[in-house]
Design an enzyme around this catalytic site. Sequence first.
Site, PDB file in Angstrom:
ATOM      1  N   HIS A 167      13.083   5.437  12.943  1.00 46.65           N
ATOM      2  CA  HIS A 167      12.925   5.592  11.487  1.00 46.65           C
ATOM      3  C   HIS A 167      13.704   6.825  11.016  1.00 46.65           C
ATOM      4  O   HIS A 167      13.835   7.796  11.760  1.00 46.65           O
ATOM      5  CB  HIS A 167      11.431   5.760  11.226  1.00 46.65           C
ATOM      6  CG  HIS A 167      11.010   5.642   9.793  1.00 46.65           C
ATOM      7  ND1 HIS A 167      11.319   6.591   8.839  1.00 46.65           N
ATOM      8  CD2 HIS A 167      10.294   4.700   9.147  1.00 46.65           C
ATOM      9  CE1 HIS A 167      10.801   6.232   7.673  1.00 46.65           C
ATOM     10  NE2 HIS A 167      10.177   5.083   7.828  1.00 46.65           N
ATOM     11  N   HIS A 226       6.111   5.512  12.936  1.00 50.38           N
ATOM     12  CA  HIS A 226       6.434   6.309  11.737  1.00 50.38           C
ATOM     13  C   HIS A 226       5.237   6.803  10.920  1.00 50.38           C
ATOM     14  O   HIS A 226       5.403   7.584   9.996  1.00 50.38           O
ATOM     15  CB  HIS A 226       7.322   5.488  10.790  1.00 50.38           C
ATOM     16  CG  HIS A 226       6.572   4.410  10.063  1.00 50.38           C
ATOM     17  ND1 HIS A 226       6.352   3.176  10.605  1.00 50.38           N
ATOM     18  CD2 HIS A 226       5.962   4.401   8.855  1.00 50.38           C
ATOM     19  CE1 HIS A 226       5.662   2.440   9.760  1.00 50.38           C
ATOM     20  NE2 HIS A 226       5.402   3.161   8.694  1.00 50.38           N
ATOM     21  N   ARG A 275       2.306   8.421   8.812  1.00 49.43           N
ATOM     22  CA  ARG A 275       1.988   9.821   8.461  1.00 49.43           C
ATOM     23  C   ARG A 275       0.761  10.336   9.212  1.00 49.43           C
ATOM     24  O   ARG A 275       0.719  11.491   9.603  1.00 49.43           O
ATOM     25  CB  ARG A 275       1.744   9.934   6.946  1.00 49.43           C
ATOM     26  CG  ARG A 275       2.969  10.359   6.161  1.00 49.43           C
ATOM     27  CD  ARG A 275       2.633  10.482   4.677  1.00 49.43           C
ATOM     28  NE  ARG A 275       3.633  11.221   3.940  1.00 49.43           N
ATOM     29  CZ  ARG A 275       4.801  10.732   3.537  1.00 49.43           C
ATOM     30  NH1 ARG A 275       5.135   9.498   3.832  1.00 49.43           N
ATOM     31  NH2 ARG A 275       5.642  11.477   2.840  1.00 49.43           N
ATOM     32  N   GLU A 284      -0.123  -9.079  -1.001  1.00 53.39           N
ATOM     33  CA  GLU A 284      -0.743  -8.500   0.212  1.00 53.39           C
ATOM     34  C   GLU A 284      -1.976  -7.685  -0.181  1.00 53.39           C
ATOM     35  O   GLU A 284      -2.127  -6.506   0.176  1.00 53.39           O
ATOM     36  CB  GLU A 284       0.255  -7.660   1.030  1.00 53.39           C
ATOM     37  CG  GLU A 284      -0.168  -7.477   2.482  1.00 53.39           C
ATOM     38  CD  GLU A 284       0.829  -6.681   3.325  1.00 53.39           C
ATOM     39  OE1 GLU A 284       0.759  -5.455   3.350  1.00 53.39           O
ATOM     40  OE2 GLU A 284       1.690  -7.328   3.955  1.00 53.39           O
ATOM     41  N   GLU A 299      -2.212   5.094   2.777  1.00 52.20           N
ATOM     42  CA  GLU A 299      -2.161   3.682   2.402  1.00 52.20           C
ATOM     43  C   GLU A 299      -3.524   3.080   2.037  1.00 52.20           C
ATOM     44  O   GLU A 299      -3.635   2.259   1.128  1.00 52.20           O
ATOM     45  CB  GLU A 299      -1.510   2.858   3.524  1.00 52.20           C
ATOM     46  CG  GLU A 299      -0.011   3.115   3.707  1.00 52.20           C
ATOM     47  CD  GLU A 299       0.306   4.355   4.544  1.00 52.20           C
ATOM     48  OE1 GLU A 299      -0.633   5.001   5.052  1.00 52.20           O
ATOM     49  OE2 GLU A 299       1.503   4.687   4.679  1.00 52.20           O
ATOM     50  N   ASP A 338       0.779  -1.235   0.000  1.00 51.85           N
ATOM     51  CA  ASP A 338       0.000   0.000   0.000  1.00 51.85           C
ATOM     52  C   ASP A 338       0.813   1.289   0.000  1.00 51.85           C
ATOM     53  O   ASP A 338       0.323   2.339   0.383  1.00 51.85           O
ATOM     54  CB  ASP A 338      -0.911  -0.010   1.233  1.00 51.85           C
ATOM     55  CG  ASP A 338      -0.124  -0.243   2.521  1.00 51.85           C
ATOM     56  OD1 ASP A 338       1.095  -0.002   2.525  1.00 51.85           O
ATOM     57  OD2 ASP A 338      -0.736  -0.666   3.522  1.00 51.85           O
TER      58      ASP A 338
HETATM   59  C1  UD1 Z   1       6.679   4.906   3.759  1.00 53.10           C
HETATM   60  C2  UD1 Z   1       5.297   4.496   3.259  1.00 53.10           C
HETATM   61  C3  UD1 Z   1       4.516   3.812   4.367  1.00 53.10           C
HETATM   62  C4  UD1 Z   1       5.320   2.689   4.996  1.00 53.10           C
HETATM   63  C5  UD1 Z   1       6.697   3.195   5.418  1.00 53.10           C
HETATM   64  C6  UD1 Z   1       7.553   2.059   5.918  1.00 53.10           C
HETATM   65  C7  UD1 Z   1       4.222   5.952   1.603  1.00 53.10           C
HETATM   66  C8  UD1 Z   1       3.477   7.215   1.362  1.00 53.10           C
HETATM   67  N1  UD1 Z   1       4.559   5.695   2.865  1.00 53.10           N
HETATM   68  O1  UD1 Z   1       6.485   5.900   4.757  1.00 53.10           O
HETATM   69  O2  UD1 Z   1       3.316   3.287   3.841  1.00 53.10           O
HETATM   70  O3  UD1 Z   1       4.624   2.209   6.114  1.00 53.10           O
HETATM   71  O4  UD1 Z   1       7.356   3.774   4.283  1.00 53.10           O
HETATM   72  O5  UD1 Z   1       8.640   2.522   6.638  1.00 53.10           O
HETATM   73  O6  UD1 Z   1       4.508   5.241   0.677  1.00 53.10           O
HETATM   74  N2  UD1 Z   1      14.262   8.478   4.769  1.00 53.10           N
HETATM   75  C9  UD1 Z   1      15.619   8.425   4.659  1.00 53.10           C
HETATM   76  N3  UD1 Z   1      16.200   7.233   4.350  1.00 53.10           N
HETATM   77  C10 UD1 Z   1      15.488   6.094   4.178  1.00 53.10           C
HETATM   78  C11 UD1 Z   1      14.098   6.145   4.319  1.00 53.10           C
HETATM   79  C12 UD1 Z   1      13.498   7.352   4.592  1.00 53.10           C
HETATM   80  O7  UD1 Z   1      16.320   9.423   4.813  1.00 53.10           O
HETATM   81  O8  UD1 Z   1      16.076   5.025   3.921  1.00 53.10           O
HETATM   82  C13 UD1 Z   1      13.630   9.780   5.083  1.00 53.10           C
HETATM   83  C14 UD1 Z   1      13.624  10.762   3.894  1.00 53.10           C
HETATM   84  O9  UD1 Z   1      13.798  12.057   4.380  1.00 53.10           O
HETATM   85  C15 UD1 Z   1      12.193  10.597   3.376  1.00 53.10           C
HETATM   86  C16 UD1 Z   1      11.428  10.394   4.675  1.00 53.10           C
HETATM   87  O10 UD1 Z   1      12.273   9.564   5.460  1.00 53.10           O
HETATM   88  O11 UD1 Z   1      11.771  11.726   2.638  1.00 53.10           O
HETATM   89  C17 UD1 Z   1      10.057   9.774   4.560  1.00 53.10           C
HETATM   90  O12 UD1 Z   1      10.075   8.620   3.730  1.00 53.10           O
HETATM   91  P1  UD1 Z   1       8.711   8.199   2.966  1.00 53.10           P
HETATM   92  O13 UD1 Z   1       8.963   6.961   2.191  1.00 53.10           O
HETATM   93  O14 UD1 Z   1       8.172   9.367   2.232  1.00 53.10           O
HETATM   94  O15 UD1 Z   1       7.683   7.953   4.163  1.00 53.10           O
HETATM   95  P2  UD1 Z   1       7.635   6.830   5.281  1.00 53.10           P
HETATM   96  O16 UD1 Z   1       7.077   7.464   6.499  1.00 53.10           O
HETATM   97  O17 UD1 Z   1       8.932   6.140   5.354  1.00 53.10           O
HETATM   98  N1  UDP Z   2      12.150  -3.266  10.601  1.00 59.94           N
HETATM   99  C1  UDP Z   2      13.533  -3.367  10.469  1.00 59.94           C
HETATM  100  N2  UDP Z   2      14.330  -2.517  11.168  1.00 59.94           N
HETATM  101  C2  UDP Z   2      13.837  -1.556  11.983  1.00 59.94           C
HETATM  102  C3  UDP Z   2      12.414  -1.433  12.100  1.00 59.94           C
HETATM  103  C4  UDP Z   2      11.610  -2.297  11.380  1.00 59.94           C
HETATM  104  O1  UDP Z   2      14.021  -4.232   9.746  1.00 59.94           O
HETATM  105  O2  UDP Z   2      14.614  -0.817  12.592  1.00 59.94           O
HETATM  106  C5  UDP Z   2      11.303  -4.186   9.837  1.00 59.94           C
HETATM  107  C6  UDP Z   2      10.226  -4.876  10.637  1.00 59.94           C
HETATM  108  O3  UDP Z   2      10.699  -6.049  11.268  1.00 59.94           O
HETATM  109  C7  UDP Z   2       9.207  -5.175   9.566  1.00 59.94           C
HETATM  110  C8  UDP Z   2       9.310  -3.968   8.656  1.00 59.94           C
HETATM  111  O4  UDP Z   2      10.609  -3.433   8.883  1.00 59.94           O
HETATM  112  O5  UDP Z   2       9.579  -6.311   8.798  1.00 59.94           O
HETATM  113  C9  UDP Z   2       8.244  -2.974   8.998  1.00 59.94           C
HETATM  114  O6  UDP Z   2       8.531  -1.774   8.391  1.00 59.94           O
HETATM  115  P1  UDP Z   2       7.868  -0.407   8.826  1.00 59.94           P
HETATM  116  O7  UDP Z   2       7.406  -0.488  10.235  1.00 59.94           O
HETATM  117  O8  UDP Z   2       8.829   0.655   8.451  1.00 59.94           O
HETATM  118  O9  UDP Z   2       6.641  -0.270   7.825  1.00 59.94           O
HETATM  119  P2  UDP Z   2       5.134  -0.831   7.824  1.00 59.94           P
HETATM  120  O10 UDP Z   2       5.159  -2.298   8.062  1.00 59.94           O
HETATM  121  O11 UDP Z   2       4.387  -0.071   8.869  1.00 59.94           O
HETATM  122  O12 UDP Z   2       4.645  -0.470   6.469  1.00 59.94           O
END
Ligand code: UD1
Ligand code: UDP
Length: 382
Positions: free
Chosen positions: A243, A210, A212, A120, A134, A98
């Site tokens: 995160h 984490h 939104r 999924e 999502e 999602d």
């Molecule tokens: C995204 C997904 C969410 C999922 C989550 C898992 C969308 C809109 N959201 O949210 O569904 O649950 O990932 O974690 O698709 N960043 C880094 N390095 C990284 C990752 C993130 O610096 O490796 C920072 C960046 O500044 C980035 C921000 O985190 O802009 C947010 O990342 P983003 O993918 O937009 O949103 P998530 O909250 O991670």
């Molecule tokens: N996870 C990880 N390292 C971390 C935190 C989470 O590997 O520091 C793994 C966790 O075990 C799970 C997945 O990341 O498999 C979940 O990701 P996240 O919570 O970012 O996203 P969501 O599942 O809410 O989309």
Amino acid sequence: MEKLRIMSVFGTRPEAIKMAPLVKELKSREEIESLCCVTAQHRQMLDSVMEVFDLKADCDLDIMTPRQTLSTITSKCLLGMDGAIEQLKPDMILVHGDTSTTFAGALSAFYHQVPVGHVEAGLRTYDKYSPFPEEMNRKMVTAIADLYFCPTKNNRDNLQREGIDKGVFITGNTVIDALKTTVRSDYVFATQELNELDYENRKIVLVTCHRRENYGEPMKNIMLALRQIAEQNEDVELVYPVHLSPVVREAVDAYLRGAPRVHLIDPLAADEMHNLMARCYLVLTDSGGLQEEAPALGKPVLVMRRETERPEAVDAGTVKLCGVVQDDIVTMAERLIRDKSAYEKMAHAVNPYGDGNACARIADAILWHFGRRSERPADFEV
Ligand code: UD1
Ligand code: UDP
């Protein structure tokens, strides 16, 4: 006969963890050329998963920017996908779950008239803004997809109620397949701080946050609740891999950093995280994936959200919603920390989400769809 070119598209950490075993399963099938296109919506957190599962991308769109908006992610993915599809010429595109990568991947596949398999599929809250974005992402992918790989019967029922009954398979969740490859009783952490925790005599509470829709007031409440739990309970250690989102990091710095018995660490590699979960006492989270993994490992989960699209483990008694109000989170967490019988009621391993064979079922279903198998795979049953 020519091999089927099946291209998996993913970009965030959870998608990568859940698609990694599938990419490998597809690779093991002689009728399939398993291709992998990453959007890198997450850069560091994706690369970490690629390393743990030893995956190589055939195409990397490298779209991530700091504080990216939903529009930026979607538009950069769409533009990048044009080139990926032209280069890799897939017969089918698989997307997962999602995220914005998922939605853009499916939309791009549609623009190029490439069939889509949704891994999924069928999770719902029926609340347009929660989880945001999502819930709408997965509904829009449902409208585009040709094959639906539902983790549970409940997910299949959701789709049926929406009039979708063709191409639907109940497969189990691929996260359970992943978990089976990472969790080991003799695991030694690469993160030394995790080896030094006293898992026998202290209550290790694993935390992540984490989402939104929790940005702002709810995230502040969550951080203050975590602080209060740590301050009030001397036998507890909170371990919180934070995160990389700057919005999350700001909330942690403003309201939680400096509290006693709180270990704020960088995101963990998936194998580190899974083994920490296997050893912890309790999980506090707003994550989707943790709601599936922790029950399989017999760990109680309090979900810091108002709703969940994963009711199966709630029904099985190992997951409870505690909302996003500070007092409610503290009260429910302290009950599990203090009341042994309340804890024991929740701490049993259940596997409503899979048996570890989801990827094999998905691969069989794809081959059946393309006429390369005579039998439809049997559905996963709990
Ligand atoms: C995204 C997904 C969410 C999922 C989550 C898992 C969308 C809109 N959201 O949210 O569904 O649950 O990932 O974690 O698709 N960043 C880094 N390095 C990284 C990752 C993130 O610096 O490796 C920072 C960046 O500044 C980035 C921000 O985190 O802009 C947010 O990342 P983003 O993918 O937009 O949103 P998530 O909250 O991670
Ligand atoms: N996870 C990880 N390292 C971390 C935190 C989470 O590997 O520091 C793994 C966790 O075990 C799970 C997945 O990341 O498999 C979940 O990701 P996240 O919570 O970012 O996203 P969501 O599942 O809410 O989309």
